[in-house]
Design an enzyme around this catalytic site. Structure first.
Site, mmCIF file in Angstrom:
data_model
loop_
_atom_site.group_PDB
_atom_site.id
_atom_site.type_symbol
_atom_site.label_atom_id
_atom_site.label_comp_id
_atom_site.label_asym_id
_atom_site.label_seq_id
_atom_site.Cartn_x
_atom_site.Cartn_y
_atom_site.Cartn_z
ATOM 1 N N HIS A 167 7.629 -8.478 1.265
ATOM 2 C CA HIS A 167 8.427 -9.469 0.524
ATOM 3 C C HIS A 167 9.723 -9.848 1.245
ATOM 4 O O HIS A 167 10.393 -10.801 0.825
ATOM 5 C CB HIS A 167 8.781 -8.940 -0.872
ATOM 6 C CG HIS A 167 7.598 -8.709 -1.755
ATOM 7 N ND1 HIS A 167 6.708 -9.706 -2.078
ATOM 8 C CD2 HIS A 167 7.134 -7.584 -2.367
ATOM 9 C CE1 HIS A 167 5.757 -9.210 -2.858
ATOM 10 N NE2 HIS A 167 5.982 -7.918 -3.049
ATOM 11 N N ASP A 203 -2.224 -6.440 -0.226
ATOM 12 C CA ASP A 203 -1.413 -5.935 -1.342
ATOM 13 C C ASP A 203 -1.680 -6.810 -2.575
ATOM 14 O O ASP A 203 -1.983 -7.996 -2.456
ATOM 15 C CB ASP A 203 0.077 -5.991 -0.961
ATOM 16 C CG ASP A 203 0.977 -5.301 -1.968
ATOM 17 O OD1 ASP A 203 1.397 -4.162 -1.693
ATOM 18 O OD2 ASP A 203 1.269 -5.911 -3.031
ATOM 19 N N HIS A 205 0.418 -7.999 -4.577
ATOM 20 C CA HIS A 205 1.423 -9.064 -4.673
ATOM 21 C C HIS A 205 1.412 -9.927 -3.415
ATOM 22 O O HIS A 205 1.214 -9.422 -2.312
ATOM 23 C CB HIS A 205 2.825 -8.449 -4.846
ATOM 24 C CG HIS A 205 2.930 -7.495 -6.006
ATOM 25 N ND1 HIS A 205 2.725 -6.136 -5.870
ATOM 26 C CD2 HIS A 205 3.206 -7.719 -7.313
ATOM 27 C CE1 HIS A 205 2.873 -5.551 -7.056
ATOM 28 N NE2 HIS A 205 3.164 -6.477 -7.950
ATOM 29 N N ASP A 292 -1.881 -1.016 -4.314
ATOM 30 C CA ASP A 292 -1.664 -1.351 -5.725
ATOM 31 C C ASP A 292 -2.766 -2.239 -6.305
ATOM 32 O O ASP A 292 -2.673 -2.672 -7.459
ATOM 33 C CB ASP A 292 -0.268 -1.974 -5.952
ATOM 34 C CG ASP A 292 0.086 -3.045 -4.944
ATOM 35 O OD1 ASP A 292 -0.775 -3.434 -4.137
ATOM 36 O OD2 ASP A 292 1.256 -3.501 -4.960
#
Ligand code: OKP
Ligand code: ZN
Length: 351
Positions: A167, A203, A205, A292
Site C-alpha cells: 500500500h 494479497d 487488498h 489474508d
C-alpha cells in the site's frame, strides 16, 4: 531450494492499537506474524535463512520521493522535538490535504508535524511509532537482498518482509505499509539486468501503492487479484478500468473479485493473470504474497482453505520465472505457518 531473507528488526515496529471500524482496536499487523512464518519456513527446511545486506537508498528513491523517505527516517526525532509524549506507542495523522478544488485544501509541506503527517499519509489506520523507520527500512533491505539473489542467478527467494509494503505510495504511507517492498524488489531486479518485470499481487487488498508507483511505466507490469474496492479497502484504487497511463498504458491489470470468493473462482482469475504475464514476456516475477485470502482471516472475506494455498503455490511455481516472493498481509496469526508453508511447498514442487 529457496533461501529466506529475514531481519529481526521487524519487531521494532510494534503497534498496540489501530484505527478500524471507527474506533481504536488492538493492532493486527504485529511482530508475532513474522515470527510465526519464520519458525514455519525454518522447520520446513526450504533453504538457509539469511540476514539482509545494508539498505540501498538510491534504489528506494527510484520508487519513493526522497523527501518522503526523509520524513519517515526523521519522524520520531521530529515527534520528540515537537515536545510530544515520548512514551506513546502509536501515532496517527488526522488531517489531509485531500479535498482539493478551486478553494479547497492545498497540498503543502507545513512546518507543523500534524500537517506533515497528513501530507505523507493516506489513512488513519496505520500506526507509526519510535521503531517504525528501523523496521520498515530493514523490511525494504530484506526485499532488496532477496531480489539481488534472484538477479544474481538464484531461481527464487523468499523475502520475509514486515511491515508489509504494497500500500505504500511514492510519497505516502497507509494500510500498515511505509516502504513498498515489492516495488523495491522489482526495481532491484530491473537494476540487476531484468528488462521486464511482472509484479503479481495476490494479497486480499489491492496493492494501490505498487500500482501507483509503476502506473506510467512499461517495464514493470502490475497485476492484482483482490477484493473489489467497491466493497473493500483501499476503495479509491483497484478498479478494473485502471489500465495504466502514458507509456504505461496497458501495463496495469486489476482483477477485482467479490467478497466471499472461493478457490475455484480465484484460480480462474489467477490463470488469466498468469496468461497475461506470459504474454508480457517477463524476465522475472515479484509476488506480493498476502495470506489474508485465507477463509478465517479476521479482516478479510475470501475463502481459501489450507489446501488451496498448495494449489496457489503450484500455479505460481508453474509460471517458471525467476521469482522473488515478498510477504505482505495475513492476520490469522496461528494459521500463517501452515498457509505459508503450503504456498511455498506448492511453489517449489512445480518448478
Ligand atoms: C494491509 B494489507 C478493517 C480495516 C482495514 C486496513 C487494512 C490494510 C491491509 N476493518 N484496515 O494489504 O494486508
Ligand atoms: Zn491485505
Amino acid at each position: 531450494m529457496m533461501r529466506t531473507v529475514f531481519s529481526p528488526d521487524h519487531s521494532l515496529h510494534d503497534p498496540q492499537v489501530e484505527m478500524a471500524d471507527g474506533k481504536l482496536v488492538p493492532a493486527v499487523e504485529i511482530p508475532r506474524r513474522a515470527q510465526m512464518v519464520l519458525e514455519a519456513v525454518r522447520e520446513a527446511k526450504f533453504g538457509d535463512i539469511i540476514a539482509p545486506d545494508g539498505l540501498d537508498l538510491g534504489c528506494i528513491e527510484q520508487v519513493h520521493s526522497p523527501d518522503y523517505v526523509q520524513f519517515l527516517e526523521s519522524f520520531w526525532q521530529r515527534w520528540l522535538e515537537a515536545g510530544r509524549d515520548a512514551d506513546v506507542t502509536d501515532t496517527f495523522p488526522f488531517i489531509w490535504p485531500a479535498q482539493g478544488g478551486p478553494s479547497g485544501l492545498r497540498k503543502i509541506r507545513t512546518r507543523h508535524l500534524d500537517g506533515l503527517m497528513g501530507y505523507y499519509s493516506f489513512d488513519a489506520g496505520t500506526p507509526m511509532g519510535p521503531g517504525t523507520w528501523a523496521a520498515a527500512s530493514a523490511s525494504a533491505s530484506v526485499a532488496q537482498t532477496a531480489a539481488r539473489m534472484v538477479a544474481g542467478g538464484e531461481r527464487q527467494a523468499f523475502a520475509l518482509c514486515r511491515p508489509p509494503g504494497h500500500h505504500a505510495m511514492p510519497d505516502a504511507y497507509g494500510g500498515y505499509c511505509f516502504l513498498n517492498n515489492a516495488a523495491i524488489a522489482a526495481q532491484t531486479l530491473r537494476n540487476g539486468g531484468a528488462q521486464k518485470v511482472a509484479v503479481l499481487d495476490v494479497d486480499y487488498h489491492h496493492g494501490n501503492g505498487t500500482q501507483a508507483i509503476f502506473y506510467d511505466r512499461d517495464d514493470v507490469f502490475f497485476v492484482s487479484l483482490h477484493a473489489d474496492p467497491m466493497d473493500e479497502y483501499p476503495y479509491f484504487l483497484g478498479h478494473g478500468d485502471e489500465t495504466g497511463a502514458g507509456a504505461g498504458q496497458g501495463f496495469n491489470l486489476n482483477l477485482p473479485l467479490p467478497p466471499g470468493t472461493r478457490w475455484e473462482d480465484y484460480a480462474q482469475a489467477l490463470a488469466s493473470a498468469l496468461a497475461r504475464i506470459e504474454a508480457f514476456g517477463a524476465d522475472a516475477l515479484v509476488i506480493s504474497l498476502g495470506l489474508d485470502i485465507y477463509e478465517r482471516d479476521p479482516i478479510s472475506q475470501f475463502k481459501l482453505t489450507h489446501d488451496d494455498f498448495t494449489g496457489l503455490g503450484a500455479m505460481l511455481g508453474a509460471a517458471n520465472l525467476p521469482t522473488v516472493v515478498v510477504f505482505e498481509g495475513g492476520y490469522a496469526v496461528d494459521a500463517l505457518a501452515v498457509n505459508a508453508v503450503n504456498t511455498l511447498t506448492g511453489f517449489l514442487d512445480n518448478r
